[in-house]
Each structure stands twice: as structure tokens, then as C-alpha cells.
Design a protein around this motif. Structure first.
Motif, short mmCIF file in Angstrom:
data_model
loop_
_atom_site.label_atom_id
_atom_site.label_comp_id
_atom_site.label_asym_id
_atom_site.label_seq_id
_atom_site.Cartn_x
_atom_site.Cartn_y
_atom_site.Cartn_z
N SER A 312 19.80 88.54 35.37
CA SER A 312 18.75 87.53 35.25
C SER A 312 17.73 87.96 34.21
CB SER A 312 18.03 87.34 36.59
OG SER A 312 18.91 86.92 37.61
N VAL A 313 16.98 86.97 33.72
CA VAL A 313 15.79 87.23 32.91
C VAL A 313 14.59 86.87 33.76
CG1 VAL A 313 14.48 86.62 30.86
CG2 VAL A 313 16.96 86.78 30.73
N PHE A 314 13.67 87.82 33.91
CA PHE A 314 12.45 87.60 34.69
C PHE A 314 11.26 87.48 33.74
CE2 PHE A 314 15.38 89.96 37.39
CZ PHE A 314 15.33 89.25 38.58
N PHE A 315 10.40 86.52 34.01
CA PHE A 315 9.18 86.33 33.22
C PHE A 315 7.97 86.66 34.07
CE2 PHE A 315 11.72 82.81 31.04
CZ PHE A 315 12.09 83.63 30.00
N ILE A 489 16.63 91.68 32.71
CA ILE A 489 15.55 91.89 31.74
C ILE A 489 14.26 91.33 32.33
CG2 ILE A 489 14.74 91.46 29.39
CD1 ILE A 489 17.61 90.73 28.63
N LEU A 490 13.20 92.09 32.26
CA LEU A 490 11.87 91.61 32.62
C LEU A 490 11.04 91.53 31.35
CD1 LEU A 490 9.45 90.94 34.50
CD2 LEU A 490 9.10 93.43 34.75
N ILE A 491 10.47 90.35 31.09
CA ILE A 491 9.62 90.16 29.92
C ILE A 491 8.18 89.96 30.40
CG2 ILE A 491 9.14 88.75 27.88
CD1 ILE A 491 12.07 87.97 27.83
N ILE A 492 7.30 90.88 30.02
CA ILE A 492 5.88 90.78 30.36
C ILE A 492 5.14 90.42 29.08
CG2 ILE A 492 3.88 91.97 31.32
CD1 ILE A 492 5.82 93.95 32.65
N ALA A 493 4.58 89.24 29.04
CA ALA A 493 3.95 88.78 27.79
C ALA A 493 2.98 87.64 28.08
CB ALA A 493 5.02 88.33 26.80
N ASP A 494 2.27 87.24 27.05
CA ASP A 494 1.38 86.09 27.12
C ASP A 494 2.19 84.84 27.43
OD1 ASP A 494 -1.47 85.02 26.14
OD2 ASP A 494 0.08 83.71 25.29
N ASN A 521 0.48 84.63 39.49
CA ASN A 521 0.78 84.83 40.92
C ASN A 521 2.27 84.84 41.22
OD1 ASN A 521 -1.99 84.85 41.56
ND2 ASN A 521 -2.03 82.61 41.61
N GLU A 522 3.10 84.69 40.20
CA GLU A 522 4.53 84.60 40.47
C GLU A 522 5.35 85.11 39.30
OE1 GLU A 522 4.82 80.47 41.27
OE2 GLU A 522 4.71 79.87 39.16
N ILE A 523 6.58 85.48 39.62
CA ILE A 523 7.59 85.86 38.64
C ILE A 523 8.57 84.69 38.55
CG2 ILE A 523 9.41 87.50 38.04
CD1 ILE A 523 8.02 89.51 39.95
N ILE A 524 8.98 84.33 37.34
CA ILE A 524 9.99 83.30 37.16
C ILE A 524 11.32 83.99 36.87
CG2 ILE A 524 10.71 81.29 35.83
CD1 ILE A 524 8.17 80.85 37.46
N GLU A 525 12.34 83.65 37.64
CA GLU A 525 13.67 84.22 37.44
C GLU A 525 14.60 83.15 36.87
OE1 GLU A 525 17.33 86.50 39.81
OE2 GLU A 525 15.74 85.50 40.95
N ILE A 526 15.24 83.46 35.74
CA ILE A 526 16.26 82.61 35.15
C ILE A 526 17.61 83.28 35.42
CG2 ILE A 526 17.13 81.44 33.10
CD1 ILE A 526 14.33 80.58 33.77
N ALA A 535 16.33 78.15 37.40
CA ALA A 535 15.03 78.83 37.43
C ALA A 535 14.45 78.78 38.83
CB ALA A 535 14.07 78.16 36.45
N THR A 536 13.96 79.92 39.31
CA THR A 536 13.31 79.99 40.62
C THR A 536 12.01 80.78 40.51
OG1 THR A 536 14.61 81.97 41.19
CG2 THR A 536 15.47 79.84 41.93
N ARG A 537 11.11 80.51 41.45
CA ARG A 537 9.81 81.19 41.49
C ARG A 537 9.83 82.28 42.56
NH1 ARG A 537 6.02 77.92 38.81
NH2 ARG A 537 6.79 75.82 38.36
N ILE A 538 9.28 83.44 42.22
CA ILE A 538 9.18 84.56 43.17
C ILE A 538 7.70 84.89 43.31
CG2 ILE A 538 9.86 86.93 43.69
CD1 ILE A 538 12.15 86.54 41.62
N PRO A 539 7.06 84.57 44.44
CA PRO A 539 5.64 84.88 44.61
C PRO A 539 5.40 86.39 44.56
CG PRO A 539 6.40 83.34 46.29
CD PRO A 539 7.62 83.85 45.61
N ILE A 540 4.37 86.80 43.84
CA ILE A 540 4.02 88.22 43.77
C ILE A 540 3.20 88.57 45.00
CG2 ILE A 540 2.72 89.97 42.49
CD1 ILE A 540 3.39 88.49 39.93
N VAL A 541 3.71 89.53 45.77
CA VAL A 541 3.10 89.91 47.03
C VAL A 541 2.21 91.13 46.82
CG1 VAL A 541 3.54 90.64 49.41
CG2 VAL A 541 5.10 89.02 48.29
#
Length: 544
Positions: A312-315, A489-494, A521-526, A535-541
């Protein structure tokens, strides 16, 4: 107007006489969508196979649904995120009409290839559509035909009639796509088992001045076939309501039934065909009659960077996304807590999916073995060459921009020996003279510029600024690097960067990309899939 018996459409003539690339891009025309779609069960659909070239015809496209937009109808005025220019006809002027016809046994990744090629070409602004013969088969076939429908010479006249019907329907749709929808690239996803089938396709379309390129997907690595079979049994529309074991057995029998009939490309009677042998999904590529033009060369270049995607690609949106472009502050206490929560949430999510590399790291922590964090390469140091990451499908790589707050957000990933890569292309969109201003303030201070921006927020750039389109061009090397990689892959960006990446992976219109919303407040997983991404949303705990 004709030349050598080839039919040239009136829209091609208009493009020649009116000039190339002169059509302006406007927000108003982009909103005109065609709502009428043909049904597979509509017997009044036009049949271009038996009609004269000048006949008036209605539209029909293969009706495929999916989690992203890669199978949706591509309206003439909807542009891809990485498109360099537009024309009145919607076709790139330095490339003609092309049909890419796939060939290969089941389980060789043809559907994955057709979908990923469609996604990439649409991103470049090429009006492309995949025509999957399996969709027509599912709409026409009956349950009692079993695997007889797949062989070149069915044992029953009933299966033979259905087989001819679905092929003619699909090819008729492809011709309608070129003639009435101003399509430029059609991708014909079928087995095309015999040389005579492939020669017939070549002759049919060559007479209409449509270039024909075959891509034969060959697999000599049994492990690849096994993985593809497992994926098909789980997610193929053929087995949407089947038990996995039953589906796997049926798909395996289908391959065994068809294998004796399939003839690999290279027969002497195919010497005039242009084709690419795509072996083990990118391990080796062979070109035959490779006197290609610009657009087909782009296809070849993409194939050189293509792999079967696993993972997956995580945003994740960077902390303090509102910081002005010129500023580069370090993380504060809240930002450090955010990075800790982000890492903890993602690790838990990956563990829940059975990712073994996360499990191994957790076991090391439980045994209190000291971990030596990887030294994070500085911006000034050379990073490893593209291709060294993502070789193992059971891996995680983190990409960040070169801003301090994104680099420091990777602290808790580095402690787990996760690979960290800093990419200067991931720097946020430069707002130029409107930096720090709200929309109301921009409208008041720059009224004329704001009107242009409102019409097309994707392509318009303020003075000394970047546009979203500039970002799309900038990150294209990263898109190709991502296509070469397996694993996560995790992409941390603007969020401006995340919008453009998301637009590519989910085949968004460039008119929709600026309005995508990403939250801290969330990570997006593709998730990658052969048929469509999801695409799904993962709430950041919080991890206090």
C-alpha cells in the motif's frame, strides 16, 4: 479526406487546419459530463464491425465499476494531472490513434497491466480506455458453458456463437471509442491465443489508420503465476461470490484448459506485427518491429518501470501544514507527539494485516534487544539510487520532504530501522506572492488574478508561485520510482503534494485534485489491486 484507403475523421482535419494545441483550458467546459451510458444488455447498440465508416453512430463504452476512476468514462474536456497541453480534438497532436492489444494466458497479469497503463496514460492527458473482454463475457455467457468458452475452438455451436458475439461487441466498442469519443489509446485486454487472431486485429485496425501494438505478457516464474492466481481467486469479478478454494480451483482449471491452445508470439506469419514481449512482469522486455512514435515510446518507458504492485501507499499530512513556505521550523512538543502517534498507529495497522517485518521488530522490542537506529541521511548527502528500495514486497519505506518538520516526524520510524528517504520533489507548493493570505484577502488584493485562479485552480499560478500542475510534473520521477517498488510506502508531506499523488493513484480529474481534503488526524491508505485501487481512512490514535 483519405490517403491510401485510410479514413481520416473530420476532427483530425480540423486539428490540421486550425492549428495544434490551440484550445484553451477552461473550468466551464470541464464540468460538462456525459451521463448516458450503454448497457451490456442493450441490443440496440451500434455494430461498427459491419457498418460503413461514414455511418452516424451512438456512444458505447464498456461499463466497469471500481473503487477509483480508472474505469470511468473520460470526458473530452477532463484533463490528466500531468498533461502538458490540450487540443481541440482532445488528442495529442504528435501521436495518432493507437490500439494496444494484450496477449497471454490467464494469470499473467494482463488486466493489471491494462489498468496500470490506462492510469498512467490518462495522467499524461491521453484519452485512454481499457476494454476488458471478460466484462463482455460475463454479460453474455451462461453458467453451463464452463471453460469451453475460453478455448479457440469451442466444442459446442452455442459457445462458438457467444464467443464471436462478445469479441465483435468489444471491438465495436473500441471503434466507437475512436470515432465518436475522440479516443486516442484503446487497450484491448484479451487472451488472443492464436496468431490468426492477432493478425486479424492488426489488419482490421490498420485499414482505419489506427496503429496496432501488441504486448504479450509471458511468465516463466511459477511463483508469479501462483500469486496472480491467488489474487484472481480473491478479487476477480468472475469470482465475486465464490468461496476462495473453489475459485482458485476453477481458475487453475481454466489455465490448464487453455494452455495447450496458446501460441507464443514470434511465428513467421507475425513478422509484420509490432509487439513487445513483457517477460516476468518487467524482468525482461523484448521489442519487435520497434519503429515507434512518441506515445508508444512513452508506453515502453512505462513498461520498463512497471512491476506487479504488492502493498500500500500511505499518506500522512505533515505537522503544522499551515507554516509559510519560506519558514522551516523544527518540531515542537506537540509535533513530536504527533510523530509518535503516527508511527504507533501505522505499526499497529500493519501488524493487524499480518506484516511479518513489523512482527519481527515487535519481537525484538519484547526481548529488549538494543536497536541501532539507522542514521538518517542529511539533505546534502547522496541517497541510494532508485531501485534499491521496495525490492522485497514485505518492507516499508518512508518518503519525506526536506523540511525539518517532515524529517523529524520520521524519528520513531528510524528507531525501528525503517528506511527513510528525503525527496526534494516533495516540497510543498510555492504560493508565491499570496503566501499567508486567505482566499478573501487574495480576492481583495489581487481581484483579476483571483478570477483566473477560480476558473482553473489546478493550472493557474500566481506571481512567483507554483501550480498543482507544476507539482505533477515535478513528482513524475517519484511516480515512476513508486511503480518500480513493491512493499509499503509512507509519504509524509504537505497536503498539496498528497493531493497530486492521490490524484494519480485514484485517477482523479485535475479539476478535482485542488479540492481534496487531507487531515492530520488520519492516515490515508491506497491499496493496489489488479482491477482498481481503493482508498481507506485510518484514524491516528493517541499514544500518550
Amino acid at each position: 479526406m483519405s490517403s491510401g484507403g485510410a479514413v481520416i475523421d473530420s476532427d483530425d482535419e480540423g486539428e490540421i487546419f486550425n492549428g495544434f494545441g490551440s484550445a484553451p483550458m477552461s473550468r466551464s467546459t470541464s464540468q460538462q459530463r456525459t451521463s448516458k451510458r450503454w448497457s451490456f444488455h442493450n441490443n440496440t447498440r451500434p455494430n461498427l464491425m459491419d457498418m460503413p465508416s461514414g455511418a452516424e453512430l451512438k456512444r458505447r463504452l464498456s461499463d466497469i465499476t471500481g473503487a477509483d476512476n480508472v474505469h470511468e468514462e473520460m470526458a473530452l474536456s477532463v484533463l490528466g494531472g500531468g498533461q502538458l497541453y490540450s487540443t481541440e480534438s482532445g488528442r495529442l497532436f504528435h501521436a495518432g490513434k493507437i490500439i494496444i492489444s494484450l496477449a497471454g494466458l490467464p494469470g499473467r497479469g494482463k488486466t493489471h497491466l491494462s489498468v496500470s497503463l490506462t492510469r498512467y496514460l490518462r495522467w499524461l492527458g491521453v484519452k485512454t480506455h481499457s476494454f476488458h473482454l471478460s466484462n463482455y463475457r460475463r454479460a453474455s455467457a451462461e453458467d453451463d458453458l464452463t471453460h469451453d468458452l475460453f478455448v479457440p475452438s469451442p466444442n459446442t455451436s452455442k459457445a462458438n456463437e457467444i464467443r464471436k458475439k462478445i469479441v465483435d461487441d468489444c471491438l465495436s466498442d473500441i471503434l466507437n471509442f475512436f470515432k465518436n469519443d475522440k479516443g486516442q489509446v484503446a487497450i484491448y485486454d484479451a487472451i488472443n491465443a492464436l496468431p490468426e487472431y492477432r493478425i486479424d486485429i492488426h489488419q482490421r485496425f490498420q485499414k482505419l489508420n489506427i496503429q496496432v501494438l501488441f504486448i504479450e505478457s509471458l511468465v516463466t516464474d511459477d511463483s508469479i503465476v501462483m500469486k496472480n492466481m491467488e489474487e484472481a481467486a480473491r478479487s476477480s469479478p468472475d469470482y465475486s461470490s465464490w468461496d476462495y478454494d473453489k475459485a482458485y480451483k476453477d481458475y487453475s482449471e481454466r489455465i490448464k484448459t487453455l494452455t495447450p491452445y496458446y501460441k507464443e508470439m514470434g511465428d513467421s506469419i507475425e513478422s509484420n506485427l509490432s509487439y513487445i514481449k513483457f517477460i516476468n512482469f518487467g524482468e525482461r522486455i523484448e521489442l519487435h518491429n520497434s519503429n515507434y512514435g512518441y506515445l508508444i515510446n512513452k508506453v515502453v518507458f512505462y513498461l520498463m518501470n512497471s512491476r506487479i504492485k504488492v502493498g500500500s501507499v500511505f499518506f500522512a499530512r505533515c505537522y503544522k501544514n499551515s507554516v509559510e513556505y519560506s519558514e522551516d521550523p523544527p518540531l515542537d512538543a506537540e509535533g513530536l507527539q504527533y510523530s509518535k502517534n503516527l508511527a504507533s498507529t501505522l505499526f499497529k495497522h500493519l501488524t493487524s494485516q499480518g506484516k511479518t517485518y513489523i512482527k519481527e521488530l515487535n519481537e525484538l522490542n519484547e526481548k529488549h534487544r538494543p536497536l541501532e537506529p539507522q542514521r538518517t541521511l542529511s539533505v546534502d548527502e547522496r541517497h541510494p539510487a532508485a531501485g534499491v528500495d521496495g525490492v522485497d514486497e514485505n518492507s516499508l519505506v518512508v518518503w519525506t520532504s526536506v523540511k525539518q518538520r517532515t524529517i523529524q516526524t520520521t524519528k520513531f520510524f528510524a528507531e525501528r530501522n525503517v528506511k527513510i528517504r528525503h525527496r526534494i520533489q516533495l516540497s510543498q507548493k510555492n504560493p508565491g506572492v499570496v503566501s499567508g493570505l486567505t482566499d478573501d484577502e487574495i480576492e481583495e488584493k489581487y481581484p483579476d488574478e483571483y478570477k483566473h485562479y477560480e476558473r482553473d485552480p489546478y493550472h493557474y499560478r500566481f506571481s512567483r508561485a507554483e501550480s498543482y500542475h507544476d507539482l505533477a510534473i515535478k513528482i513524475e520521477p517519484l511516480i515512476l520510482e513508486m511503480e518500480r517498488m513493491s512493499g509499503d510506502i509512507l509519504i509524509i508531506a504537505d497536503d498539496t503534494i498528497l493531493k497530486v499523488f492521490y490524484g494519480y493513484l485514484m485517477s482523479c480529474s485535475c479539476y478535482d485534485i485542488p479540492f481534496l481534503n487531507f487531515s492530520t488526524n488520519e492516515i490515508i491508505e491506497i491499496k493496489f489491486n489488479a482491477y482498481s485501487n481503493s482508498a481507506t481512512r485510518i484514524p491516528i490514535v493517541s499514544n500518550d
